[in-house]
Design an enzyme around this catalytic site. Structure first.
Site, mmCIF file in Angstrom:
data_model
loop_
_atom_site.group_PDB
_atom_site.id
_atom_site.type_symbol
_atom_site.label_atom_id
_atom_site.label_comp_id
_atom_site.label_asym_id
_atom_site.label_seq_id
_atom_site.Cartn_x
_atom_site.Cartn_y
_atom_site.Cartn_z
ATOM 1 N N LYS A 92 0.839 -1.205 0.000
ATOM 2 C CA LYS A 92 0.000 0.000 0.000
ATOM 3 C C LYS A 92 0.875 1.256 0.000
ATOM 4 C CE LYS A 92 -2.471 -1.329 3.616
ATOM 5 N NZ LYS A 92 -2.165 -2.754 3.784
ATOM 6 N N CYS A 176 -12.256 1.710 16.465
ATOM 7 C CA CYS A 176 -11.081 0.856 16.255
ATOM 8 C C CYS A 176 -10.116 0.788 17.436
ATOM 9 C CB CYS A 176 -10.340 1.243 14.978
ATOM 10 S SG CYS A 176 -9.405 2.752 15.044
ATOM 11 N N MET A 177 -10.030 1.768 18.303
ATOM 12 C CA MET A 177 -9.030 1.635 19.363
ATOM 13 C C MET A 177 -9.456 2.197 20.710
ATOM 14 S SD MET A 177 -7.307 4.947 19.233
ATOM 15 C CE MET A 177 -8.790 5.560 19.858
ATOM 16 N N MET A 352 -7.251 -4.980 16.277
ATOM 17 C CA MET A 352 -8.712 -4.998 16.303
ATOM 18 C C MET A 352 -9.306 -6.202 17.029
ATOM 19 S SD MET A 352 -9.554 -2.212 15.067
ATOM 20 C CE MET A 352 -8.017 -1.570 15.670
ATOM 21 N N GLY A 389 -4.669 1.442 13.551
ATOM 22 C CA GLY A 389 -4.883 1.240 12.123
ATOM 23 C C GLY A 389 -4.844 2.500 11.295
ATOM 24 N N GLN A 390 -4.866 3.654 11.947
ATOM 25 C CA GLN A 390 -4.898 4.915 11.202
ATOM 26 C C GLN A 390 -3.646 5.733 11.510
ATOM 27 O OE1 GLN A 390 -9.021 6.667 10.699
ATOM 28 N NE2 GLN A 390 -9.271 5.650 12.665
#
Lengths: 809, 94
Positions: A92, A176-177, A352, A389-390
């Site tokens: 990515k 998500c967190m 996650m 994740g971000q």
């Protein structure tokens, strides 16, 4: 005869030069050689300007070198001088530059009129937003993101809480967190990991709890695999509900049932005590014990003694844990033996699997607990570390505090002193900050999607940098409650700032085109407390503009209308920025936004908040020079020094000399961390005769989250074109399914049709299925459950009961 | 398209020569020196188009003994213009 020599053309020379540069870079990375940027600038004909930036995608925080020519990003390279990725990128990151150049970039503001949209000016768009806020300020909400840069999130935070006295601001990171946050708070009294990626280089054992870093954080995982390739002994253990690419590289795979992790953690603790292999010295010196307070449920629970803790763990024998988790008792003993060995260095990683869990706070706390109980904490290689994740879930959401209960720097709206300090730093009147937390993400959207006369108290939401129309759980309940997505919601108004059309822009009343990544200045914070900076390199397309500018422009429009909240104590504009001679710079006008560095002004203002919780940040200029610095960053002898390991003497400057370990934000105010007991509790929904399969959702290597960027990159889209359902071969046989068959997946909340992939990439166990969520044409969140963790308010996307049936061709 | 990657070999001592032989048979590749850190091989790829590049990287990933294919550099300046989801029948802008 005259010999004619054919001279290479400029294009050929350039191609050969690029080839030799590409090989040189790979050789340098393979050999671990560092050399400074820019590596191609010495070539006079290249014409490529190279600058550093963190990757736009996940929370690893890889640095890339971005090559710009003629106003366009033309090349991307891993940054060899970046400690995080040492020159490597994943597939990515490799294509991150191409994410800017999808043909369908949003380039002009669009206003819904009936069933279509019409182009409007930015002035008109800003006025429409101001009208909505002015008409009902308490019914306005902002829904942001872990992709907000630090200045963007800070501006939104100040606008809402310091300006509008409105705490209805929450991010997608709630999804998500947030359980990682509550786990850290419940254990250490302060958020974010004590360790860092250096632990991956030092550990003897790496345990991945419901985590697939080989696909989701591949550069970090290859860092560990690289050690093994060098002949180092590293034991990798995967605890998960399905086999993944991570499993293939692990020596041990512990396949568990959903929520089995709660039992496994308790089983390890049980054996550490039963075998007397826990660290008595660490526990007696640095820890207390806690259990849930069922009579008064709260994040900090109730104190218990060691003996009470031991008694609560007694039922969790390896055999009992096997019945709860499905993991053989011998493998529970294996884990306990590893934790019971003080000579080993053990790092736990999770993401996650532990966070999207209706007992997310509990399992996060339990994993911290077994590290504390065994003394595997506080030295390189010994750490419990959550991944994000971000790119700025930590930097923006957790540190700037863009959650509905939070203030910048790890503080909260419910504490009078915290509000007063924030009002002083923002120079706004006393009492400006509302003491009542706003709606968390799920509640915010439920309220927005509930008719006003039925109690839906949110009338307008402004979404920035995220895609809730695809990523919220139980989407049908929100956006299609009676098969009619406009039922009773005519007075609601959705504003969406984004770079591409998404599932969310399709729901929007007003769409605003945004700049992304190197089309603007930015700062972000990664999973290991590392704050990273970059400068704008290219112009955004059309009329796309920075999200931060959009917020400031709306604030200024309200200021000109006399809205009291947009004024500070002296009546000046809330976001007033002055030049070197003290004159205001009209940054609310786009043509003047880059007359000054707005990011630097906002960051320097925000930085003052970071000292309250010892999350100190350095001046902006230090981040310009560095490939990120891990907080707390403290000035020592004129040098700004980062911190690799928190709470440990010799590493953390805030630990008092002689203390060894000091949890200086302890919730019990005694410098101790809390070791928790939490009981095993079944998932919120389990398979039954009507819905006999357990659905897990997640990500794939090629796509990032909802796919709005990566699906526009042809190479990634071709490699993984659409969603599928992974099915176990025995289940496929039972249902008469073959690879590629189209099936209807149904839960109690919705249904969808998609192709079958037997085993698939992940090999789900019998009775379970897996569907990735990147594909907006197959919305898996029509099926998912919106049950929440009671403390973090994070939904569980990993466990929903479904059924499967073949669709006639 | 010009790109470069680093291959990380797992248990390289056992399969090193086989792996190198297999990689060498893939067209459009140049292998770099591997003396300093023998389990990591730098590779330059000069592919005619993005599809070929994708195919090559997939083949590299599938080679026996290759644990990871990490991308170091990509130059996509001369790629064909990007497609949009609208062109591919996927959801379109409003």
């Amino acid at each position: 005869m005259k010999l004619q020599l054919s001279m290479p053309t400029d294009a050929q020379q350039r191609r050969e030069f690029l080839k030799s540069s590409a090989m040189a870079m790979a050789a340098a990375v393979a050999s671990g050689i560092e050399f400074p940027l820019p590596i191609l600038a010495e070539e006079p004909t290249a014409g490529v300007n190279w600058q550093k930036a963190p990757c736009r995608f996940c929370g690893t925080g890889c640095h890339v070198q971005v090559g710009v020519q003629s106003g366009k990003v033309v090349a991307v390279a891993g940054d060899r001088n970046a400690e995080v990725n040492k020159g490597l990128l994943c597939v990515k990151g490799y294509h991150v530059g191409a994410a800017l150049y999808g043909k369908d970039r949003l380039t002009t503001p669009l206003l819904r009129t009936g069933s279509s949209y019409r182009k409007i000016s930015w002035d008109a768009a800003i006025k429409i937003i101001a009208d909505r806020i002015e008409a009902a300020p308490a019914r306005f909400a902002m829904y942001g993101s872990g992709q907000w840069t630090i200045p963007e999130g800070y501006a939104a935070q100040k606008f809402m809480k310091g300006g509008l006295s409105n705490n209805h601001i929450d991010p997608n990171a709630r999804l998500c967190m947030s359980s990682a946050v509550t786990g850290f708070l419940a254990t250490y009294g302060v958020d974010e990991p004590a360790g860092c990626y250096d632990d991956l280089d030092a550990c003897d054992v790496l345990i991945m709890w419901g985590n697939n870093p080989a696909e989701m954080h591949p550069v970090l995982f290859s860092r560990v695999i690289d050690r093994r390739g060098r002949g180092e002994k590293v034991t990798l253990i995967d605890i998960g509900t399905r086999r993944t690419r991570t499993t293939e590289a692990c020596q041990h795979y512990l396949e568990m049932k959903g929520h089995g992790d709660l039992a496994i953690a308790n089983g390890i603790a049980h054996l550490l005590i039963a075998n007397e292999t826990y660290s008595r010295k660490f526990v007696e010196s640095f820890c207390n014990f806690k259990a849930p307070d069922d009579a008064n449920p709260n994040l900090h629970g109730k104190a218990i003694s060691f003996d009470e803790y031991k008694t609560l763990l007694e039922p969790y024998t390896p055999e009992y844990v096997e019945t709860l988790s499905g993991v053989p008792a011998d493998q529970i003993r294996l884990l306990a033996d590893l934790f019971g060995n003080p000579d080993l260095k053990i790092t736990s990683l999770w993401c996650m699997g532990m966070n999207q869990h209706t007992r997310g706070t509990a399992i996060n706390s339990l994993v911290h607990g077994i590290h504390l109980l065994s003394g595997h904490f506080g030295s390189p290689g010994n750490a419990p570390t959550s991944l994000t994740g971000q790119p700025s879930a930590c930097g923006t959401v957790r540190e700037v505090g863009t959650l509905s209960h939070a203030l910048p720097g790890g503080r909260v709206v419910t504490e009078a002193q915290h509000r007063q300090d924030s009002e002083d730093l923002w120079h706004v009147p006393a009492g400006r900050i509302n003491p009542t937390p706003g709606h968390h993400a799920v509640k915010m959207w439920e309220s927005f999607c509930t008719p006003t006369d039925e109690g839906g108290d949110i009338g307008t939401i402004w979404v920035q940098v995220t895609n809730p129309g695809q990523t919220l759980p139980n989407l049908n309940k929100l956006f299609n409650p009676k098969g009619d997505n406009t039922a009773g919601l005519d007075d609601k108004f959705l504003i969406v700032s984004d770079v591409y059309p998404t599932a969310t822009t399709r729901l929007a009343d007003l769409i605003l085109p945004s700049a992304m990544w190197v089309e603007k200045n930015g700062l972000v914070g990664n999973s290991e407390r590392r704050t990273q900076q970059w400068f704008k390199m290219v112009d955004p397309p059309g009329e796309a503009r920075d999200d931060c500018w959009q917020t400031i422009a709306v604030a200024h429009e309200l200021f000109t209308r006399g809205t009291a909240g947009m004024k500070d104590r002296d009546g000046r504009f809330l976001f007033e920025i002055t030049d070197k001679v003290g004159s205001p710079v009209p940054v609310w006008e786009w043509e003047h936004y880059y007359d000054t560095n707005v990011d630097e002004h906002l960051f320097e203002e925000y930085r003052r908040f970071t000292r309250y919780k010892h999350k100190d940040l350095a001046p902006y200029t230090e981040y310009v020079k560095a490939r990120g610095l891990r907080w707390p960053v403290v000035e020592t002898d004129g040098q700004w020094q980062e911190t690799r390991f928190r709470f440990a003497e010799g590493f953390d400057p805030y630990v008092t000399e002689g203390k060894e370990i000091q949890f200086y934000h302890s919730s019990t105010h005694d410098d101790r961390a809390q070791i928790w007991f939490h009981p095993w509790i079944a998932p919120a929904e389990i398979p039954d005769k009507d819905y006999p399969l357990m659905l897990c959702t997640g990500r794939v290597l090629e796509h990032w989250h909802s796919g709005s960027l990566t699906r526009r990159i042809p190479e990634l889209s071709r490699a993984m074109p659409g969603a599928y359902v992974e099915v176990h071969p025995a289940d496929a046989s039972e249902y008469g399914l073959r690879n590629g068959d189209r099936v209807k997946m149904e839960s109690r909340r919705g249904s969808l049709v998609l192709p079958v992939w037997i085993d698939g990439r992940g090999k789900p166990p019998r009775g379970t299925v897996y569907i990735p969520f990147f594909d907006e044409t197959v919305m898996v969140n029509d099926l998912t459950l919106d049950a929440l963790d009671p403390f973090s308010k994070q939904p569980d996307y990993k466990k929903a009961a479904v059924r499967i049936s073949k669709v006639a061709s | 398209m010009i790109a470069s990657v680093v291959l990380t070999l797992d248990n390289y001592a056992e399969t090193f020569q086989e792996t190198v032989d297999e990689i060498s048979r893939i067209p459009c590749l140049s292998l770099g020196l591997t003396e300093a850190v023998a389990h990591r091989i730098p590779v330059m790829i000069d592919s005619p188009d993005p599809d070929a590049l994708e195919e090559i990287t997939q083949r590299l990933q599938q080679c026996r003994g290759v644990a990871f294919v990490d991308v170091v550099f990509v130059h996509f300046e001369n790629e064909p213009s990007r497609t949009s989801l609208a062109d591919s029948g996927k959801p379109t802008p409003p």
